[in-house]
Write a protein that holds these residues in place. Structure first.
Motif, mmCIF file in Angstrom:
data_model
loop_
_atom_site.group_PDB
_atom_site.id
_atom_site.type_symbol
_atom_site.label_atom_id
_atom_site.label_comp_id
_atom_site.label_asym_id
_atom_site.label_seq_id
_atom_site.Cartn_x
_atom_site.Cartn_y
_atom_site.Cartn_z
ATOM 1 N N GLN A 93 0.688 -1.149 -0.061
ATOM 2 C CA GLN A 93 0.213 0.089 0.153
ATOM 3 C C GLN A 93 0.888 1.275 -0.098
ATOM 4 O OE1 GLN A 93 -3.284 0.171 -0.200
ATOM 5 N NE2 GLN A 93 -3.199 2.213 -0.148
ATOM 6 N N LYS A 94 1.968 1.040 0.804
ATOM 7 C CA LYS A 94 2.995 2.353 1.085
ATOM 8 C C LYS A 94 3.522 2.778 -0.538
ATOM 9 C CE LYS A 94 5.163 5.491 3.528
ATOM 10 N NZ LYS A 94 5.856 6.071 2.680
ATOM 11 N N ILE A 95 4.087 1.624 -0.754
ATOM 12 C CA ILE A 95 5.092 1.979 -2.059
ATOM 13 C C ILE A 95 4.066 2.085 -3.331
ATOM 14 C CG2 ILE A 95 6.902 0.413 -1.533
ATOM 15 C CD1 ILE A 95 5.883 -1.751 -3.588
ATOM 16 N N THR A 96 2.930 2.012 -3.309
ATOM 17 C CA THR A 96 1.992 2.188 -4.425
ATOM 18 C C THR A 96 1.554 3.920 -4.189
ATOM 19 O OG1 THR A 96 0.958 0.101 -4.430
ATOM 20 C CG2 THR A 96 -0.321 2.106 -5.471
ATOM 21 N N GLU A 97 1.519 4.159 -2.916
ATOM 22 C CA GLU A 97 1.170 5.665 -2.981
ATOM 23 C C GLU A 97 2.712 6.401 -3.166
ATOM 24 O OE1 GLU A 97 0.236 5.845 1.403
ATOM 25 O OE2 GLU A 97 -1.814 4.624 0.718
ATOM 26 N N ASP A 98 3.795 5.888 -2.901
ATOM 27 C CA ASP A 98 5.118 6.623 -3.302
ATOM 28 C C ASP A 98 5.287 6.665 -4.657
ATOM 29 O OD1 ASP A 98 5.359 6.756 -0.384
ATOM 30 O OD2 ASP A 98 6.768 4.951 -0.409
ATOM 31 N N ILE A 99 5.032 5.608 -5.235
ATOM 32 C CA ILE A 99 5.526 5.552 -6.880
ATOM 33 C C ILE A 99 4.543 6.489 -7.489
ATOM 34 C CG2 ILE A 99 3.919 3.530 -7.480
ATOM 35 C CD1 ILE A 99 6.514 2.896 -9.263
ATOM 36 N N HIS A 100 3.230 6.690 -7.233
ATOM 37 C CA HIS A 100 2.425 7.392 -8.098
ATOM 38 C C HIS A 100 2.846 8.881 -7.716
ATOM 39 C CE1 HIS A 100 -0.028 4.130 -8.534
ATOM 40 N NE2 HIS A 100 -0.697 4.630 -9.574
ATOM 41 N N GLU A 101 3.340 9.394 -6.432
ATOM 42 C CA GLU A 101 3.663 10.655 -6.225
ATOM 43 C C GLU A 101 5.063 10.772 -6.950
ATOM 44 O OE1 GLU A 101 2.238 12.997 -4.454
ATOM 45 O OE2 GLU A 101 1.028 11.449 -3.502
ATOM 46 N N ARG A 102 6.098 9.795 -6.868
ATOM 47 C CA ARG A 102 7.372 9.933 -7.667
ATOM 48 C C ARG A 102 6.890 10.225 -9.277
ATOM 49 N NH1 ARG A 102 9.286 5.531 -5.172
ATOM 50 N NH2 ARG A 102 9.292 4.236 -6.942
ATOM 51 N N ALA A 103 5.866 9.547 -9.612
ATOM 52 C CA ALA A 103 5.516 9.678 -11.071
ATOM 53 C C ALA A 103 4.749 10.676 -11.489
ATOM 54 C CB ALA A 103 4.850 8.532 -11.572
ATOM 55 N N GLY A 104 4.398 11.589 -10.429
ATOM 56 C CA GLY A 104 3.615 12.787 -10.587
ATOM 57 C C GLY A 104 2.076 12.459 -10.883
ATOM 58 N N ARG A 105 1.619 11.255 -10.219
ATOM 59 C CA ARG A 105 0.171 10.758 -10.482
ATOM 60 C C ARG A 105 -0.354 10.836 -9.204
ATOM 61 N NH1 ARG A 105 -1.472 10.745 -15.495
ATOM 62 N NH2 ARG A 105 -2.702 8.505 -15.340
ATOM 63 N N GLY A 106 0.130 11.390 -8.316
ATOM 64 C CA GLY A 106 -0.488 11.307 -6.849
ATOM 65 C C GLY A 106 -1.527 12.189 -6.838
ATOM 66 N N GLU A 107 -1.834 13.181 -7.553
ATOM 67 C CA GLU A 107 -3.059 13.978 -7.327
ATOM 68 C C GLU A 107 -4.153 13.425 -8.334
ATOM 69 O OE1 GLU A 107 -3.440 16.465 -5.615
ATOM 70 O OE2 GLU A 107 -5.504 16.695 -6.194
ATOM 71 N N TYR A 108 -3.745 12.725 -9.455
ATOM 72 C CA TYR A 108 -4.757 11.996 -10.267
ATOM 73 C C TYR A 108 -5.305 10.706 -9.445
ATOM 74 C CZ TYR A 108 -6.061 8.620 -13.912
ATOM 75 O OH TYR A 108 -6.943 7.788 -14.796
ATOM 76 N N ARG A 109 -4.347 10.081 -8.859
ATOM 77 C CA ARG A 109 -4.897 9.030 -7.925
ATOM 78 C C ARG A 109 -5.667 9.581 -6.792
ATOM 79 N NH1 ARG A 109 -2.611 6.688 -3.507
ATOM 80 N NH2 ARG A 109 -3.264 4.753 -3.063
ATOM 81 N N ARG A 110 -5.466 10.302 -6.200
ATOM 82 C CA ARG A 110 -6.181 10.973 -5.034
ATOM 83 C C ARG A 110 -7.698 11.188 -5.441
ATOM 84 N NH1 ARG A 110 -1.290 12.728 -2.993
ATOM 85 N NH2 ARG A 110 -1.370 14.625 -4.324
ATOM 86 N N GLU A 111 -7.753 12.034 -6.607
ATOM 87 C CA GLU A 111 -9.084 12.209 -7.268
ATOM 88 C C GLU A 111 -9.898 10.905 -7.650
ATOM 89 O OE1 GLU A 111 -8.422 14.500 -10.786
ATOM 90 O OE2 GLU A 111 -7.568 16.094 -9.432
ATOM 91 N N LEU A 112 -9.220 10.047 -8.119
ATOM 92 C CA LEU A 112 -9.872 8.706 -8.476
ATOM 93 C C LEU A 112 -10.592 8.119 -7.234
ATOM 94 C CD1 LEU A 112 -7.857 6.675 -11.049
ATOM 95 C CD2 LEU A 112 -9.834 8.056 -11.419
ATOM 96 N N PHE A 113 -9.884 8.384 -6.169
ATOM 97 C CA PHE A 113 -10.378 7.601 -4.817
ATOM 98 C C PHE A 113 -12.098 7.796 -4.578
ATOM 99 C CE2 PHE A 113 -10.680 6.992 -0.106
ATOM 100 C CZ PHE A 113 -10.037 5.848 -0.282
ATOM 101 N N PHE A 114 -12.259 8.986 -4.970
ATOM 102 C CA PHE A 114 -13.818 9.316 -4.768
ATOM 103 C C PHE A 114 -14.591 8.970 -5.963
ATOM 104 C CE2 PHE A 114 -11.260 11.590 -1.916
ATOM 105 C CZ PHE A 114 -11.398 11.083 -0.618
ATOM 106 N N LYS A 115 -14.047 8.327 -6.886
ATOM 107 C CA LYS A 115 -14.864 8.377 -8.192
ATOM 108 C C LYS A 115 -15.268 6.677 -8.414
ATOM 109 C CE LYS A 115 -13.530 12.219 -10.807
ATOM 110 N NZ LYS A 115 -12.396 12.851 -11.829
#
Ligand SMILES: [Zn+2]
Length: 471
Positions: free
Chosen positions: A449-471
């Motif tokens: 779970q933690k490394i998934t959050e980390d890699i999305h941040e590193r790839a500049g995809r953190g915001e996108y992932r956080r938005e999807l959480f509620f969709k």
């Protein structure tokens, strides 16, 4: 004389045994004796007990013993991308899932993604897995997957993926494209370090990406390399209709028919063609003639709306067909029972013919079909004396299985991963009473779970992932 007892390392008794041997024998009140990594007896409990005793006896009352399922197509790193590509066209799927993430993958990411994927597979009775590892942004990153195989105890084949061209500008990122020399030299190192390791449990294969991503020269060298090391080849072939149409516009024929002329040595019994949804009758004939086996990825084909592979026709022509869960970015679950049932149902509704494929056909694909694809039909795929002890123990006393009338059929139509209680691989107990013995599952899942959050941040995809959480 007759009263001398032999010792078994493990004795499973009073179980129903689905052998998947050539007579599809089902043994009621059966027993299995295991010595080291092998099965030494499969018979009625009364007979096995006359010969073997053991300090490790597993009571099989209310249990079915199954040959371990064999998964012939996976992309374990995609475990980190679960559901990121849901409900998209293929054109949008790649740039929202695999594309932006792969350049940032580390060996540690690979390791935890692979462990989590393998835990899920083992929990649904899978004992062997072919991981098609095409994300190689840095050398030998695939060792993360191999270390996971070694640690968790699954039978693991690592298909080292590579592509050397983007023939039709489908947008393959630079980090996926590499020279044939680089890919084969990386593979050679993996072979030296890993092939045959852990009592032969770990193997290295070659995994050229797809026709549009590999040149003829690359594939000729692939075949030469495979012959040199006696290893197999696996490749995505004719998955999507658009890809086959584009190929035909350029070359006037399908990839399979093209290769049969241009790189005829490519195909053989050591070649697994993955997906193969859009096969023409002539393609099927070429596969049958050359001994190619096919990995059928039902759930992925439905998820991406790729189409329905002509599996009944392949079986009719004697092509061994196995099953693959594919990566978690296009399935998204690795539950093998889901795929058993979906496979049989998909072909029935597609042909409007309920007799086109049976539950036993699908069990055959999941076991002996997989063994043939991996060129291990003498070692795994059925419960027979002399074969490896790769098996699962299935609890049929749960509500989804009661009453038990037809064990083989009910495994396919009623079985769930939750029924799998114990898993043995290479004679070693990997899961017992639903507890994984080889890794700390809770810790692995937390880290994933933690490394998934980390890699999305590193790839500049953190915001996108956080938005999807509620969709
Ligand atoms: Zn794939």
């Amino acid at each position: 004389g007759d009263c001398v007892m032999d010792y078994a390392d493990i004795l499973i008794k009073n179980a129903i045994i689905i052998t998947m041997d050539k007579n599809k024998r089902v043994i009621d009140d059966g027993a299995i004796a295991i010595v080291d990594d092998k099965i030494v007896a499969v018979d009625k409990t009364s007979r096995v007990e006359q010969k073997y005793k053991s300090e490790k006896v597993i009571c099989g009352k209310g249990r079915i013993v199954l040959p371990g399922f064999i998964n012939t197509h996976d992309h374990l790193f995609q475990t980190l991308l679960r559901s990121m590509g849901d409900d998209m066209n293929l054109n949008d799927w790649w740039p929202n899932t695999v594309g932006p993430i792969t350049p940032y993958l580390t060996k540690k990411d690979m390791y935890y993604a692979a462990l989590t994927g393998c835990i899920e597979l083992i929990r649904s009775g899978v004992t062997a897995n072919l991981d098609y590892q095409y994300a190689n942004p840095r050398p030998l990153i695939a060792e993360g997957v191999l270390e996971a195989f070694l640690q968790i105890g699954i039978r693991g084949v690592l298909g080292r993926g590579y592509s050397d061209v983007d023939m039709f500008d489908f947008g393959l990122p630079d980090d996926i494209i590499e020279s044939t020399e680089q890919a084969l030299s990386d593979t050679e190192t993996l072979i030296k370090r890993w092939h045959g390791k852990a009592n032969g449990r770990i193997k290295i294969w070659l995994a050229p990406g797809a026709p549009f991503a590999n040149s003829d020269e690359n594939l000729a060298k692939t075949r030469e390399f495979a012959n040199k090391y006696g290893i197999g080849i696996t490749m995505h072939i004719q998955e999507a209709r658009a890809e086959v149409d584009t190929w035909k516009e350029h070359f006037g024929t399908t990839p399979v028919q093209y290769y049969a002329k241009k790189v005829p040595e490519l195909f053989g019994p050591d070649f697994i063609s993955v997906h193969s949804v859009w096969l023409e009758p002539e393609d099927i004939k070429i596969f049958a003639k050359t001994g190619v086996t096919v990995s059928h990825n039902t759930n992925s084909n439905m998820y991406l709306s790729s189409g329905v592979a002509p599996v009944p026709e392949m079986l009719k022509q004697g092509i061994p067909v196995s099953l693959g869960v594919d990566g978690a970015a296009s399935n998204n679950s690795k539950d093998f029972f889901e795929m058993l049932k979906n496979t049989v149902l998909m072909h029935k509704v597609h042909t409007l013919n309920p007799t086109i494929l049976t539950s036993v056909d699908v069990l055959e694909m999941a076991t002996m079909g997989g063994a043939r694809s991996l060129m291990m039909e003498k070692e795994i795929g059925s419960l027979e004396v002399g074969k490896k002890a790769d098996l699962s123990i299935f609890d049929y006393t749960m509500a989804n299985m009661v009453p038990l009338n037809r064990p083989m059929s009910q495994i396919v139509y009623c079985g769930k991963a939750a029924n799998i209680e114990t898993v043995i691989i290479d004679g070693r107990i990997i899961m017992e009473n639903r507890v994984i013995k080889t890794v700390n599952e809770e810790e692995v899942l937390r880290k994933t779970q933690k490394i998934t959050e980390d890699i999305h941040e590193r790839a500049g995809r953190g915001e996108y992932r956080r938005e999807l959480f509620f969709k």
